[in-house]
Design a protein around this motif. Structure first.
Motif, short mmCIF file in Angstrom:
data_model
loop_
_atom_site.label_atom_id
_atom_site.label_comp_id
_atom_site.label_asym_id
_atom_site.label_seq_id
_atom_site.Cartn_x
_atom_site.Cartn_y
_atom_site.Cartn_z
N ILE A 104 74.69 4.33 95.68
CA ILE A 104 75.26 5.61 96.12
C ILE A 104 75.27 6.57 94.94
O ILE A 104 75.84 6.27 93.90
CB ILE A 104 76.68 5.43 96.68
CG1 ILE A 104 76.64 4.53 97.92
CG2 ILE A 104 77.31 6.78 97.01
CD1 ILE A 104 77.99 4.18 98.49
N PRO A 105 74.60 7.71 95.09
CA PRO A 105 74.56 8.67 93.98
C PRO A 105 75.96 9.24 93.72
O PRO A 105 76.64 9.65 94.64
CB PRO A 105 73.58 9.75 94.46
CG PRO A 105 73.54 9.61 95.94
CD PRO A 105 73.89 8.19 96.27
N MET A 106 76.35 9.20 92.47
CA MET A 106 77.67 9.71 92.09
C MET A 106 77.48 10.99 91.28
O MET A 106 76.64 11.03 90.38
CB MET A 106 78.42 8.68 91.25
CG MET A 106 78.63 7.36 91.99
SD MET A 106 79.57 7.51 93.51
CE MET A 106 81.20 7.59 92.84
N PRO A 107 78.29 12.02 91.59
CA PRO A 107 78.17 13.24 90.80
C PRO A 107 78.65 12.98 89.36
O PRO A 107 79.57 12.21 89.14
CB PRO A 107 79.09 14.22 91.53
CG PRO A 107 80.02 13.38 92.33
CD PRO A 107 79.28 12.09 92.62
N GLU A 108 77.97 13.62 88.43
CA GLU A 108 78.37 13.48 87.04
C GLU A 108 79.61 14.33 86.78
O GLU A 108 79.73 15.43 87.29
CB GLU A 108 77.23 13.91 86.13
CG GLU A 108 76.04 12.98 86.20
CD GLU A 108 74.96 13.37 85.22
OE1 GLU A 108 75.30 13.91 84.14
OE2 GLU A 108 73.79 13.15 85.54
#
Length: 102
Positions: free
Chosen positions: A93-97
C-alpha cells in the motif's frame, strides 16, 4: 514499440491494462490503495492462471476483498492461496511521505 507489437509480445497485455484500471477505480480511496497497490506490486509477474484468479477477485465487493485482506472475514476457499497470502501482507500500500517540519 506500438500497442500491436506489445500485444504480440505479451498476449496478456490488454488484460493487464484493464485490471490495472479496474484496480485503481474501485470507488473509495481505501479500496483503491489496497487493491490498486496490490495490483501494481504483483500484476506484471502473473501468468494466465493468476490473471484469471485476479479477474474473478475483482468481481467481488470491495468491502469483502478488504475484509479478507485485513483478516476480519474468512477468505472463501476459491480465493485462498499464495496470492491472497500476499494480499494479506499489506506492504504494497503506497504511503504518503511525511514532510519535514522546519
Amino acid at each position: 514499440m506500438n500497442t500491436e507489437t506489445q500485444t504480440q509480445d505479451d498476449p496478456l497485455a490488454a488484460r493487464r491494462r484493464r485490471l490495472k484500471f479496474r484496480s485503481w477505480h474501485r470507488g473509495t480511496k481505501e479500496a483503491d490503495l489496497l487493491i490498486g497497490g496490490f495490483c501494481d506490486r504483483h500484476l506484471n509477474s502473473w501468468g494466465e492462471d493468476m490473471i484469471a484468479w485476479y479477474e474473478s477477485l475483482l468481481e467481488e465487493q470491495d468491502v469483502d476483498i478488504m475484509a479478507w485482506a485485513i483478516g476480519t472475514q474468512p477468505v472463501p476457499e476459491r480465493f485462498q492461496g499464495a496470492a491472497m497470502d500476499a494480499m494479506k501482507v499489506l506492504d504494497y500500500i503506497p504511503m504518503p511521505e511525511k514532510s519535514a517540519k522546519t
